[in-house]
Design a protein around this motif. Structure first.
Motif, PDB file in Angstrom:
ATOM      1  N   PRO A  25      -9.840 -26.547  12.902  1.00 16.31           N
ATOM      2  CA  PRO A  25     -11.229 -26.805  12.481  1.00 16.31           C
ATOM      3  C   PRO A  25     -12.162 -25.624  12.740  1.00 16.31           C
ATOM      4  CG  PRO A  25     -10.321 -28.735  13.553  1.00 16.31           C
ATOM      5  CD  PRO A  25      -9.305 -27.627  13.724  1.00 16.31           C
ATOM      6  N   TYR A  26     -12.935 -25.273  11.709  1.00 18.40           N
ATOM      7  CA  TYR A  26     -13.924 -24.191  11.762  1.00 18.40           C
ATOM      8  C   TYR A  26     -13.314 -22.900  12.293  1.00 18.40           C
ATOM      9  CZ  TYR A  26     -16.702 -28.367  11.204  1.00 18.40           C
ATOM     10  OH  TYR A  26     -17.182 -29.566  10.749  1.00 18.40           O
ATOM     11  N   ASN A  27     -12.148 -22.562  11.792  1.00 18.57           N
ATOM     12  CA  ASN A  27     -11.454 -21.374  12.281  1.00 18.57           C
ATOM     13  C   ASN A  27     -12.138 -20.096  11.825  1.00 18.57           C
ATOM     14  OD1 ASN A  27      -9.588 -19.619  13.357  1.00 18.57           O
ATOM     15  ND2 ASN A  27      -8.151 -19.835  11.674  1.00 18.57           N
ATOM     16  N   GLY A  28     -12.492 -19.241  12.798  1.00 16.64           N
ATOM     17  CA  GLY A  28     -13.025 -17.922  12.505  1.00 16.64           C
ATOM     18  C   GLY A  28     -12.101 -16.829  13.006  1.00 16.64           C
ATOM     19  N   ASP A  29     -10.907 -17.186  13.468  1.00 11.30           N
ATOM     20  CA  ASP A  29      -9.987 -16.244  14.098  1.00 11.30           C
ATOM     21  C   ASP A  29      -8.711 -16.072  13.271  1.00 11.30           C
ATOM     22  OD1 ASP A  29      -8.236 -14.796  15.670  1.00 11.30           O
ATOM     23  OD2 ASP A  29      -8.495 -16.035  17.458  1.00 11.30           O
ATOM     24  N   PRO A  30      -8.543 -14.905  12.636  1.00 19.47           N
ATOM     25  CA  PRO A  30      -7.364 -14.677  11.803  1.00 19.47           C
ATOM     26  C   PRO A  30      -6.043 -14.854  12.562  1.00 19.47           C
ATOM     27  CG  PRO A  30      -8.930 -12.869  11.569  1.00 19.47           C
ATOM     28  CD  PRO A  30      -9.453 -13.760  12.645  1.00 19.47           C
ATOM     29  N   GLN A  59     -16.121 -24.635   3.351  1.00 22.26           N
ATOM     30  CA  GLN A  59     -16.310 -24.040   4.677  1.00 22.26           C
ATOM     31  C   GLN A  59     -17.717 -24.355   5.185  1.00 22.26           C
ATOM     32  OE1 GLN A  59     -14.054 -22.581   6.672  1.00 22.26           O
ATOM     33  NE2 GLN A  59     -12.422 -22.915   5.179  1.00 22.26           N
ATOM     34  N   SER A  60     -17.958 -25.637   5.468  1.00 20.81           N
ATOM     35  CA  SER A  60     -19.293 -26.078   5.893  1.00 20.81           C
ATOM     36  C   SER A  60     -19.688 -25.501   7.246  1.00 20.81           C
ATOM     37  CB  SER A  60     -19.358 -27.604   5.946  1.00 20.81           C
ATOM     38  OG  SER A  60     -18.497 -28.096   6.964  1.00 20.81           O
ATOM     39  N   GLY A  61     -18.712 -24.985   7.993  1.00 18.26           N
ATOM     40  CA  GLY A  61     -19.026 -24.351   9.279  1.00 18.26           C
ATOM     41  C   GLY A  61     -19.990 -23.188   9.123  1.00 18.26           C
ATOM     42  N   ILE A  62     -20.011 -22.560   7.936  1.00 19.04           N
ATOM     43  CA  ILE A  62     -20.962 -21.474   7.674  1.00 19.04           C
ATOM     44  C   ILE A  62     -22.383 -22.040   7.677  1.00 19.04           C
ATOM     45  CG2 ILE A  62     -21.737 -19.729   6.012  1.00 19.04           C
ATOM     46  CD1 ILE A  62     -18.778 -19.517   5.073  1.00 19.04           C
ATOM     47  N   ALA A  63     -22.609 -23.099   6.898  1.00 18.62           N
ATOM     48  CA  ALA A  63     -23.944 -23.716   6.821  1.00 18.62           C
ATOM     49  C   ALA A  63     -24.374 -24.259   8.189  1.00 18.62           C
ATOM     50  CB  ALA A  63     -23.945 -24.840   5.786  1.00 18.62           C
ATOM     51  N   ARG A  64     -23.402 -24.731   8.960  1.00 21.80           N
ATOM     52  CA  ARG A  64     -23.713 -25.309  10.266  1.00 21.80           C
ATOM     53  C   ARG A  64     -23.865 -24.264  11.361  1.00 21.80           C
ATOM     54  NH1 ARG A  64     -19.215 -30.161  10.027  1.00 21.80           N
ATOM     55  NH2 ARG A  64     -20.075 -31.182   8.185  1.00 21.80           N
ATOM     56  N   GLY A  65     -23.642 -22.985  11.044  1.00 21.01           N
ATOM     57  CA  GLY A  65     -23.799 -21.923  12.025  1.00 21.01           C
ATOM     58  C   GLY A  65     -22.664 -21.852  13.038  1.00 21.01           C
ATOM     59  N   MET A  66     -21.538 -22.487  12.750  1.00 19.78           N
ATOM     60  CA  MET A  66     -20.402 -22.498  13.688  1.00 19.78           C
ATOM     61  C   MET A  66     -19.497 -21.292  13.477  1.00 19.78           C
ATOM     62  SD  MET A  66     -19.717 -26.538  13.221  1.00 19.78           S
ATOM     63  CE  MET A  66     -18.516 -26.828  14.500  1.00 19.78           C
ATOM     64  N   ILE A  67     -19.467 -20.787  12.243  1.00 20.58           N
ATOM     65  CA  ILE A  67     -18.718 -19.584  11.893  1.00 20.58           C
ATOM     66  C   ILE A  67     -19.557 -18.817  10.887  1.00 20.58           C
ATOM     67  CG2 ILE A  67     -16.329 -20.356  12.326  1.00 20.58           C
ATOM     68  CD1 ILE A  67     -16.153 -21.253   9.415  1.00 20.58           C
ATOM     69  N   THR A  68     -19.260 -17.528  10.725  1.00 16.79           N
ATOM     70  CA  THR A  68     -20.002 -16.724   9.758  1.00 16.79           C
ATOM     71  C   THR A  68     -19.177 -16.552   8.485  1.00 16.79           C
ATOM     72  OG1 THR A  68     -19.053 -14.636  10.506  1.00 16.79           O
ATOM     73  CG2 THR A  68     -21.049 -15.407  11.660  1.00 16.79           C
ATOM     74  N   ALA A  69     -19.849 -16.120   7.435  1.00  8.30           N
ATOM     75  CA  ALA A  69     -19.145 -15.821   6.185  1.00  8.30           C
ATOM     76  C   ALA A  69     -18.104 -14.724   6.432  1.00  8.30           C
ATOM     77  CB  ALA A  69     -20.139 -15.398   5.107  1.00  8.30           C
ATOM     78  N   GLU A  70     -18.422 -13.791   7.344  1.00  5.23           N
ATOM     79  CA  GLU A  70     -17.485 -12.713   7.677  1.00  5.23           C
ATOM     80  C   GLU A  70     -16.241 -13.279   8.374  1.00  5.23           C
ATOM     81  OE1 GLU A  70     -20.842 -12.590   8.415  1.00  5.23           O
ATOM     82  OE2 GLU A  70     -21.259 -11.292   6.696  1.00  5.23           O
ATOM     83  N   ASP A  71     -16.447 -14.278   9.266  1.00  3.88           N
ATOM     84  CA  ASP A  71     -15.306 -14.935   9.925  1.00  3.88           C
ATOM     85  C   ASP A  71     -14.378 -15.545   8.873  1.00  3.88           C
ATOM     86  OD1 ASP A  71     -16.343 -14.457  12.500  1.00  3.88           O
ATOM     87  OD2 ASP A  71     -17.336 -16.414  12.594  1.00  3.88           O
ATOM     88  N   VAL A  72     -14.982 -16.261   7.926  1.00  6.91           N
ATOM     89  CA  VAL A  72     -14.192 -16.916   6.879  1.00  6.91           C
ATOM     90  C   VAL A  72     -13.457 -15.872   6.046  1.00  6.91           C
ATOM     91  CG1 VAL A  72     -14.323 -18.320   4.773  1.00  6.91           C
ATOM     92  CG2 VAL A  72     -15.604 -19.002   6.816  1.00  6.91           C
ATOM     93  N   ALA A  73     -14.148 -14.779   5.719  1.00  4.75           N
ATOM     94  CA  ALA A  73     -13.519 -13.715   4.932  1.00  4.75           C
ATOM     95  C   ALA A  73     -12.326 -13.116   5.676  1.00  4.75           C
ATOM     96  CB  ALA A  73     -14.541 -12.637   4.584  1.00  4.75           C
ATOM     97  N   SER A  74     -12.443 -12.940   7.003  1.00  2.00           N
ATOM     98  CA  SER A  74     -11.331 -12.355   7.756  1.00  2.00           C
ATOM     99  C   SER A  74     -10.160 -13.324   7.857  1.00  2.00           C
ATOM    100  CB  SER A  74     -11.786 -11.866   9.135  1.00  2.00           C
ATOM    101  OG  SER A  74     -12.196 -12.933   9.945  1.00  2.00           O
TER     102      SER A  74
END
Length: 178
Positions: A25-30, A59-74
């Motif tokens: 859930p809300y993974n920002g770590d490649p 990727q609602s975690g972006i809107a919720r401030g839990m992860i960034t768009a950059e995290d999702v991209a990575s």
């Protein structure tokens, strides 16, 4: 495998979390990206037949401030490294409350992916692990296939027209679908 069915299917789109990769859930770590069993073989087989592949991910975690768009991209770059190359990526950064056209079960990402691929929605399928994936496909005029995981709700399984045990079975179903 009748060629008429295969020629109709020009792209298979996949949900990311719980479908192509194990859901974190809300993974920002490649480094936490782990492919689902059999995913690479299914994708390679589709590509070898000239069928386009894509990923559609809420990727609602972006809107919720839990992860960034950059995290999702990575994370997406890592998915592409392990399972790609994908022909198209679509990410919805919105939350349920935003009322956007892209967040599944809305059909926006399916329409956008098909536009980018230059195909009709009827030539595409979307495979996912929750009802929203199947509903997004159907709302767009594509074929939806549900591959349930332990978190998939029973009513979502009951409501899906096509249900498969795993990704390989999902592709078999798509070949047999009218």
């Amino acid at each position: 495998m009748g060629s008429s069915v295969t020629s109709k299917l020009r792209a298979v789109l996949f949900d990311r979390d719980g479908t192509l990769v194990i859901d974190v859930p809300y993974n920002g770590d490649p480094d936490l990206v782990r492919p689902m069993p059999g995913a690479k073989a299914v994708l390679d087989a589709l590509r070898s037949e000239g069928i386009a592949t894509g990923v559609l991910s809420n990727q609602s975690g972006i809107a919720r401030g839990m992860i960034t768009a950059e995290d999702v991209a990575s994370v997406n770059a890592r998915v592409d490294e392990l399972l790609g190359p994908f022909d198209v990526w679509e990410v919805c950064p919105h939350s349920d409350q935003d009322g956007c056209e892209c967040r599944k079960p809305a059909p926006g990402m399916v329409h956008s992916a098909c536009r980018k691929l230059g195909i009709a929605e009827s030539e595409a399928a979307l495979i996912g692990d929750i009802g929203a994936d199947v509903r997004a496909a159907e709302a767009a005029g594509a074929t939806g296939v549900l591959v349930p995981t332990p978190v998939t709700r029973a009513e979502e399984v009951a409501g899906a027209r096509l249900v498969a045990r795993n990704l390989a079975d999902a592709v078999v179903l798509l070949r047999e679908a009218p």
